[in-house]
Write a protein that holds these residues in place. Sequence first.
Motif, PDB file in Angstrom:
ATOM      1  N   ILE A 102       0.838  -1.194   0.000  1.00 18.77           N
ATOM      2  CA  ILE A 102       0.000   0.000   0.000  1.00 18.77           C
ATOM      3  C   ILE A 102       0.877   1.249   0.000  1.00 18.77           C
ATOM      4  CG2 ILE A 102      -0.200   0.086   2.506  1.00 18.77           C
ATOM      5  CD1 ILE A 102      -3.150   0.760   2.144  1.00 18.77           C
ATOM      6  N   ALA A 103       0.470   2.230  -0.790  1.00 15.28           N
ATOM      7  CA  ALA A 103       1.140   3.535  -0.799  1.00 15.28           C
ATOM      8  C   ALA A 103       0.289   4.491   0.024  1.00 15.28           C
ATOM      9  CB  ALA A 103       1.300   4.055  -2.217  1.00 15.28           C
ATOM     10  N   LEU A 104       0.916   5.162   0.947  1.00 13.31           N
ATOM     11  CA  LEU A 104       0.252   6.132   1.816  1.00 13.31           C
ATOM     12  C   LEU A 104       0.658   7.511   1.317  1.00 13.31           C
ATOM     13  CD1 LEU A 104       1.265   4.323   5.110  1.00 13.31           C
ATOM     14  CD2 LEU A 104      -0.945   4.162   3.928  1.00 13.31           C
ATOM     15  N   THR A 105      -0.270   8.210   0.656  1.00  9.61           N
ATOM     16  CA  THR A 105       0.069   9.493   0.053  1.00  9.61           C
ATOM     17  C   THR A 105      -0.488  10.631   0.889  1.00  9.61           C
ATOM     18  OG1 THR A 105      -1.854   9.395  -1.418  1.00  9.61           O
ATOM     19  CG2 THR A 105       0.222   8.530  -2.275  1.00  9.61           C
TER      20      THR A 105
ATOM     21  N   LEU B 224       4.659  18.593   5.857  1.00 16.22           N
ATOM     22  CA  LEU B 224       3.432  18.250   6.572  1.00 16.22           C
ATOM     23  C   LEU B 224       2.765  17.018   5.951  1.00 16.22           C
ATOM     24  CD1 LEU B 224       1.317  18.818   8.739  1.00 16.22           C
ATOM     25  CD2 LEU B 224       0.267  20.504   7.160  1.00 16.22           C
ATOM     26  N   GLY B 225       2.731  16.942   4.632  1.00 12.67           N
ATOM     27  CA  GLY B 225       2.173  15.765   3.959  1.00 12.67           C
ATOM     28  C   GLY B 225       2.945  14.510   4.317  1.00 12.67           C
ATOM     29  N   GLU B 226       4.267  14.643   4.427  1.00 14.60           N
ATOM     30  CA  GLU B 226       5.088  13.496   4.818  1.00 14.60           C
ATOM     31  C   GLU B 226       4.806  13.090   6.272  1.00 14.60           C
ATOM     32  OE1 GLU B 226       9.735  11.987   4.992  1.00 14.60           O
ATOM     33  OE2 GLU B 226       9.283  13.995   4.253  1.00 14.60           O
ATOM     34  N   ARG B 227       4.680  14.069   7.176  1.00 14.29           N
ATOM     35  CA  ARG B 227       4.352  13.749   8.572  1.00 14.29           C
ATOM     36  C   ARG B 227       3.015  13.016   8.666  1.00 14.29           C
ATOM     37  NH1 ARG B 227       6.217  18.970   9.487  1.00 14.29           N
ATOM     38  NH2 ARG B 227       4.131  19.776   9.942  1.00 14.29           N
ATOM     39  N   ARG B 228       2.054  13.434   7.864  1.00 20.87           N
ATOM     40  CA  ARG B 228       0.749  12.773   7.864  1.00 20.87           C
ATOM     41  C   ARG B 228       0.865  11.328   7.365  1.00 20.87           C
ATOM     42  NH1 ARG B 228      -2.749  18.035   5.747  1.00 20.87           N
ATOM     43  NH2 ARG B 228      -2.873  18.988   7.829  1.00 20.87           N
ATOM     44  N   ALA B 229       1.565  11.137   6.266  1.00 22.75           N
ATOM     45  CA  ALA B 229       1.734   9.778   5.726  1.00 22.75           C
ATOM     46  C   ALA B 229       2.497   8.900   6.719  1.00 22.75           C
ATOM     47  CB  ALA B 229       2.459   9.840   4.383  1.00 22.75           C
ATOM     48  N   LYS B 230       3.508   9.471   7.360  1.00 24.17           N
ATOM     49  CA  LYS B 230       4.292   8.714   8.350  1.00 24.17           C
ATOM     50  C   LYS B 230       3.468   8.395   9.595  1.00 24.17           C
ATOM     51  CE  LYS B 230       8.525   8.898   6.429  1.00 24.17           C
ATOM     52  NZ  LYS B 230       9.325   7.755   6.086  1.00 24.17           N
ATOM     53  N   ALA B 231       2.535   9.260   9.974  1.00 23.83           N
ATOM     54  CA  ALA B 231       1.669   8.986  11.124  1.00 23.83           C
ATOM     55  C   ALA B 231       0.800   7.762  10.843  1.00 23.83           C
ATOM     56  CB  ALA B 231       0.796  10.202  11.440  1.00 23.83           C
ATOM     57  N   VAL B 232       0.252   7.676   9.633  1.00 28.19           N
ATOM     58  CA  VAL B 232      -0.553   6.507   9.250  1.00 28.19           C
ATOM     59  C   VAL B 232       0.341   5.271   9.184  1.00 28.19           C
ATOM     60  CG1 VAL B 232      -1.952   5.486   7.416  1.00 28.19           C
ATOM     61  CG2 VAL B 232      -2.290   7.890   8.058  1.00 28.19           C
ATOM     62  N   GLN B 233       1.516   5.419   8.584  1.00 32.07           N
ATOM     63  CA  GLN B 233       2.461   4.298   8.487  1.00 32.07           C
ATOM     64  C   GLN B 233       2.825   3.789   9.877  1.00 32.07           C
ATOM     65  OE1 GLN B 233       6.442   5.333   7.086  1.00 32.07           O
ATOM     66  NE2 GLN B 233       6.538   3.396   5.956  1.00 32.07           N
ATOM     67  N   SER B 234       3.123   4.683  10.785  1.00 25.84           N
ATOM     68  CA  SER B 234       3.494   4.310  12.149  1.00 25.84           C
ATOM     69  C   SER B 234       2.360   3.555  12.843  1.00 25.84           C
ATOM     70  CB  SER B 234       3.864   5.559  12.939  1.00 25.84           C
ATOM     71  OG  SER B 234       4.157   5.235  14.271  1.00 25.84           O
ATOM     72  N   TYR B 235       1.136   4.030  12.681  1.00 25.45           N
ATOM     73  CA  TYR B 235      -0.013   3.356  13.287  1.00 25.45           C
ATOM     74  C   TYR B 235      -0.144   1.929  12.749  1.00 25.45           C
ATOM     75  CZ  TYR B 235      -4.668   2.194  14.875  1.00 25.45           C
ATOM     76  OH  TYR B 235      -5.724   1.557  15.466  1.00 25.45           O
TER      77      TYR B 235
ATOM     78  N   LEU C 259       4.534  -1.109   3.165  1.00 28.20           N
ATOM     79  CA  LEU C 259       4.085   0.280   3.182  1.00 28.20           C
ATOM     80  C   LEU C 259       5.086   1.204   2.524  1.00 28.20           C
ATOM     81  CD1 LEU C 259       3.045   0.299   6.941  1.00 28.20           C
ATOM     82  CD2 LEU C 259       1.541  -0.116   4.976  1.00 28.20           C
ATOM     83  N   GLU C 260       4.564   2.214   1.834  1.00 30.19           N
ATOM     84  CA  GLU C 260       5.400   3.269   1.274  1.00 30.19           C
ATOM     85  C   GLU C 260       4.717   4.595   1.575  1.00 30.19           C
ATOM     86  OE1 GLU C 260       7.224   4.779  -2.993  1.00 30.19           O
ATOM     87  OE2 GLU C 260       5.669   3.251  -2.971  1.00 30.19           O
ATOM     88  N   ALA C 261       5.412   5.476   2.264  1.00 34.73           N
ATOM     89  CA  ALA C 261       4.864   6.788   2.608  1.00 34.73           C
ATOM     90  C   ALA C 261       5.422   7.831   1.642  1.00 34.73           C
ATOM     91  CB  ALA C 261       5.227   7.148   4.048  1.00 34.73           C
ATOM     92  N   VAL C 262       4.514   8.603   1.029  1.00 32.30           N
ATOM     93  CA  VAL C 262       4.882   9.601   0.031  1.00 32.30           C
ATOM     94  C   VAL C 262       4.105  10.881   0.324  1.00 32.30           C
ATOM     95  CG1 VAL C 262       4.873  10.140  -2.438  1.00 32.30           C
ATOM     96  CG2 VAL C 262       5.180   7.794  -1.710  1.00 32.30           C
ATOM     97  N   SER C 263       4.734  12.025   0.091  1.00 37.87           N
ATOM     98  CA  SER C 263       4.054  13.304   0.268  1.00 37.87           C
ATOM     99  C   SER C 263       3.893  14.007  -1.065  1.00 37.87           C
ATOM    100  CB  SER C 263       4.851  14.209   1.209  1.00 37.87           C
ATOM    101  OG  SER C 263       4.207  15.476   1.294  1.00 37.87           O
ATOM    102  N   TYR C 264       2.695  14.518  -1.302  1.00 40.35           N
ATOM    103  CA  TYR C 264       2.445  15.367  -2.461  1.00 40.35           C
ATOM    104  C   TYR C 264       2.191  16.813  -2.030  1.00 40.35           C
ATOM    105  CZ  TYR C 264       2.165  11.217  -5.343  1.00 40.35           C
ATOM    106  OH  TYR C 264       2.472  10.052  -6.004  1.00 40.35           O
ATOM    107  N   GLY C 265       2.178  17.062  -0.724  1.00 40.78           N
ATOM    108  CA  GLY C 265       1.945  18.419  -0.239  1.00 40.78           C
ATOM    109  C   GLY C 265       0.645  18.972  -0.776  1.00 40.78           C
ATOM    110  N   LYS C 266       0.707  20.187  -1.313  1.00 44.06           N
ATOM    111  CA  LYS C 266      -0.499  20.824  -1.844  1.00 44.06           C
ATOM    112  C   LYS C 266      -0.640  20.631  -3.351  1.00 44.06           C
ATOM    113  CE  LYS C 266       1.745  25.378  -2.109  1.00 44.06           C
ATOM    114  NZ  LYS C 266       1.640  26.770  -1.662  1.00 44.06           N
TER     115      LYS C 266
END
Length: 186
Positions: free
Chosen positions: A108-111, A126-137, A148-155
């Motif tokens: 799963i990719a967590l964007t 901030l987008g990365e922190r959000r994806a990492k929070a889900v990944q950590s959970y 798991l793969e955590a990715v940020s797209y920001g705005k």
Amino acid sequence: MNTIKYLALPLLAVSLVMTGCANRKPTTDANATTNPNSVNTSGLSEDAALNAQNLAGASSKGVTEANKAFLAKRVVHFDYDSSDLSNEDYQTLQAHAQFLVANANSKIALTGHTDERGTREYNMALGERRAKAVQSYLITNGVNASQLEAVSYGKEMPINAGHNEAAWKENRRVELNYEAVPPLLK
């Protein structure tokens, strides 16, 4: 010259067919007859087997009537300028964690996404922190980190192009995108 062409073509065709048949293995997978979503992956590399399973369809392992609605939800939302998970999202993430634990081939990719306010750099972080929070959970609940793969797209990829609080609320999110063996929700 035409005689050689007519002789060479059938010989080439027969050799290709024979080569393909020699490498093909008979289906001996016991699940092939009982599970319509299974495929015979014997003789395939790990990546090829994963792709074959994914192409064959989704998995019903780890899917219960109780968690189907939560597995259908693939977006987690956040408050303004926050990467804290809300109480509403815990059941959704718990259902996905149970599915991922039961299906080791699932990936799963967590964007992570943000609203348009703030600088590009700030929103990427901030987008990365959000994806990492889900990944950590998910990892805390037994999911293997390699799934798991955590990715940020920001705005950069808003789901709602509006410039108001309602649009911003929709854009503050992490999407859960199955890249291999998604849940079968029939």
